[in-house]
Design a protein around this motif. Structure first.
Motif, short mmCIF file in Angstrom:
data_model
loop_
_atom_site.label_atom_id
_atom_site.label_comp_id
_atom_site.label_asym_id
_atom_site.label_seq_id
_atom_site.Cartn_x
_atom_site.Cartn_y
_atom_site.Cartn_z
N UNK A 157 4.83 -6.70 -1.31
CA UNK A 157 3.52 -6.28 -1.78
C UNK A 157 3.15 -7.04 -3.05
N UNK A 158 1.89 -7.45 -3.14
CA UNK A 158 1.40 -8.18 -4.30
C UNK A 158 0.32 -7.36 -4.98
N UNK A 159 0.39 -7.27 -6.31
CA UNK A 159 -0.56 -6.47 -7.07
C UNK A 159 -1.75 -7.32 -7.51
N UNK A 160 -2.94 -6.71 -7.43
CA UNK A 160 -4.17 -7.31 -7.93
C UNK A 160 -4.90 -6.26 -8.76
N UNK A 161 -5.48 -6.68 -9.85
CA UNK A 161 -6.21 -5.73 -10.69
C UNK A 161 -7.50 -5.30 -10.01
N UNK A 162 -7.88 -4.03 -10.20
CA UNK A 162 -9.15 -3.55 -9.66
C UNK A 162 -9.01 -2.83 -8.35
N UNK A 163 -10.17 -2.46 -7.78
CA UNK A 163 -10.15 -1.63 -6.57
C UNK A 163 -10.73 -2.31 -5.34
N UNK A 164 -11.06 -3.59 -5.45
CA UNK A 164 -11.65 -4.25 -4.28
C UNK A 164 -11.24 -5.72 -4.19
N UNK A 165 -9.96 -6.04 -4.39
CA UNK A 165 -9.56 -7.44 -4.31
C UNK A 165 -9.32 -7.86 -2.86
N UNK A 166 -9.22 -9.15 -2.66
CA UNK A 166 -8.84 -9.69 -1.35
C UNK A 166 -7.45 -10.30 -1.46
N UNK A 167 -6.71 -10.27 -0.38
CA UNK A 167 -5.39 -10.87 -0.38
C UNK A 167 -5.50 -12.35 -0.74
N UNK A 168 -4.68 -12.79 -1.66
CA UNK A 168 -4.72 -14.18 -2.08
C UNK A 168 -5.61 -14.45 -3.27
N UNK A 169 -6.32 -13.42 -3.74
CA UNK A 169 -7.13 -13.59 -4.94
C UNK A 169 -6.26 -14.11 -6.09
N UNK A 170 -6.86 -14.90 -6.93
CA UNK A 170 -6.13 -15.42 -8.08
C UNK A 170 -6.81 -14.94 -9.36
N UNK A 171 -6.03 -14.52 -10.35
CA UNK A 171 -4.56 -14.49 -10.33
C UNK A 171 -4.06 -13.15 -9.83
N UNK A 172 -2.93 -13.16 -9.14
CA UNK A 172 -2.26 -11.91 -8.83
C UNK A 172 -1.66 -11.35 -10.11
N UNK A 173 -1.45 -10.06 -10.13
CA UNK A 173 -0.97 -9.41 -11.35
C UNK A 173 0.53 -9.17 -11.26
N UNK A 174 1.23 -9.44 -12.35
CA UNK A 174 2.63 -9.07 -12.46
C UNK A 174 2.74 -8.03 -13.56
N UNK A 175 3.22 -6.85 -13.21
CA UNK A 175 3.37 -5.78 -14.19
C UNK A 175 4.81 -5.80 -14.69
N UNK A 176 4.94 -5.89 -16.00
CA UNK A 176 6.27 -5.93 -16.61
C UNK A 176 6.63 -4.58 -17.19
N UNK B 226 -5.64 -2.86 -18.03
CA UNK B 226 -5.86 -2.29 -16.70
C UNK B 226 -4.82 -1.23 -16.39
N UNK B 227 -5.25 -0.14 -15.81
CA UNK B 227 -4.32 0.87 -15.29
C UNK B 227 -4.38 0.94 -13.76
N UNK B 228 -5.44 0.40 -13.20
CA UNK B 228 -5.74 0.54 -11.77
C UNK B 228 -5.47 -0.77 -11.06
N UNK B 229 -4.58 -0.74 -10.05
CA UNK B 229 -4.22 -1.94 -9.31
C UNK B 229 -4.25 -1.65 -7.80
N UNK B 230 -4.41 -2.73 -7.04
CA UNK B 230 -4.33 -2.63 -5.59
C UNK B 230 -3.18 -3.50 -5.11
N UNK B 231 -2.25 -2.89 -4.38
CA UNK B 231 -1.13 -3.64 -3.80
C UNK B 231 -1.47 -3.97 -2.36
N UNK B 232 -1.31 -5.25 -2.00
CA UNK B 232 -1.67 -5.73 -0.67
C UNK B 232 -0.46 -6.40 -0.03
N UNK B 233 -0.24 -6.13 1.26
CA UNK B 233 0.82 -6.80 2.01
C UNK B 233 0.21 -7.71 3.07
#
Length: 384
Positions: free
Chosen positions: A78-97, A64-71
């Motif tokens: 801010x928490x990262x989620x993969x894709x362009x239409x996630x909801x806050x609290x979706x599982x799993x959240x993404x951790x970019x290393x 994935x290159x495209x993420x959505x950060x939600x506060x």
């Protein structure tokens, strides 16, 4: 020296509101988005991020290159989620290393349902853009508008930082990203001159028209915004831009100027070349008038200030007066550091009053003579 590639640390993005990005500005907000946090009333709670390597390809082996950060805490974290239409609290959240290999980050808004067109080997990654030539707004609001406020991220608080990439690696894993506006905002204020006739004076629409048909720009979703620096492409020349109240039209101001219309416009590279005409459509509080006599018009032959070269991120305030005819009081840019050679504005000459005696002397002089008449002032009409 950077540590070994195996030493991974998580990316921690901070979206900042500096002095020159999403700050509020005098007559309403500088634009529609005015803060970070819970969505609504000018705030946004999600921002898109596109991550690439230094060569603009994929970073490491991330699919994935495209993420959505939600506060959920008003921009504190801010928490990262993969894709362009996630909801806050979706599982799993993404951790970019991050490793010692440098990553390049691009931030943008809007994000929901917005795909990024990859620029492959270049830094020209784009999202689709729509800038309606006919917009609606809610009167009495300064952010409820049918246009979208497109934002892009820079590495510094000033938009001039757009030429500097946002980078991160395992020894610099907490980059600040400053969100900038790609469009300009226009605000229309109108006030009565003393003695003007007041009837059917709720403003339902304001139109700017260029007689050459090429002075203004609009776009469809085939257009794009470069998320590196906010550059817009594939815009279409349009003859007129119209801003119409969808509800709660505002009345022309009697004691002070009232904000009667606003919207977002595409920046211009030059001043409009043809005659620019401004038309104000009036009516009652409940309906627009069908009487052409309730259309007020003003053109750049009589008011050259109507020819304004809009710049991205600036808020242009059209201050108008209505007496027997419509006229321009001034057009100013509500923005720090605006080029005064480009924007017609008023720079007041002020003298401080420091004592009761000075106040009495000023009042006596004013009542006898009114304002002085020179290149910067004209004598005021009677108060009220």
């Amino acid at each position: 020296m950077l540590s070994a590639e195996s030493d991974r640390v998580p990316l921690q993005v901070s979206f900042a509101q500096g002095t020159n990005d999403m700050s509020l500005q005098e007559s309403g907000g500088r634009s529609l988005v005015t803060g970070l946090g819970t969505a609504g009333k000018g705030n946004i709670d999600r921002i898109g991020v596109y991550i690439t390597g230094a060569d603009h390809g994929k970073y490491l082996d991330y699919e994935q290159q495209r993420y959505t950060y939600i506060t959920t805490d008003n921009g504190q974290s801010w928490t990262a989620y993969a894709g362009n239409n996630p909801a806050a609290g979706d599982s799993p959240a993404a951790t970019l290393y991050l490793t010692n290999k440098e990553a390049t980050l691009y931030a943008f808004y809007p994000t929901t349902g917005i795909a990024v067109t990859d620029g492959n080997s270049s830094a020209n990654h784009n999202i689709p853009v729509t800038i309606p030539a006919e917009q609606t707004f809610v009167g009495g609001s300064d952010w409820e508008c049918s246009a979208t406020d497109y934002l892009y991220g820079t590495s510094g608080p000033s938009a001039t930082s757009s030429t500097t990439p946002i980078t991160a690696h395992n020894l610099a894993s907490k980059p600040n990203i400053y969100m900038q506006h790609a469009l300009a905002k226009v605000i229309f204020n109108i006030e009565y001159e003393p003695g003007a006739t007041k009837a059917n004076d709720y403003v339902w629409s304001v139109t700017l028209e260029d007689e050459n048909g090429t002075g203004f720009l609009s776009s469809t979703t085939s257009s794009g915004m470069n998320i590196k620096d906010g550059t817009l492409s594939s815009l279409t020349a349009t003859k007129a831009l119209t801003f119409t109240a969808s509800s709660t039209p505002q009345r022309i101001g009697t004691i002070a100027a009232a904000t009667v219309a606003f919207g977002l416009v595409a920046p211009l590279t030059t001043d409009p070349s043809g005659k620019v005409k401004l038309t104000v459509g009036l009516g009652t509080e409940t309906e627009a008038s069908s009487d052409s006599g309730r259309l007020l018009t003003l053109d750049s032959d009589a008011a050259p200030d109507l020819k304004v070269k809009w710049q991205p991120g600036y808020c242009y305030i059209y201050n108008l007066k209505l007496g027997t005819t419509l006229s321009v009081k001034r057009i100013s840019a509500g923005w720090e550091g605006v080029n005064k050679d480009d924007i017609p504005s008023v720079t007041p000459k002020e003298k401080g009053i420091n004592s009761a005696a000075e106040l009495i002397a000023f009042a006596k002089l004013w009542n006898e003579n009114g304002a002085p008449t020179d290149d910067d002032y004209k004598k005021y009409e009677a108060y009220g």
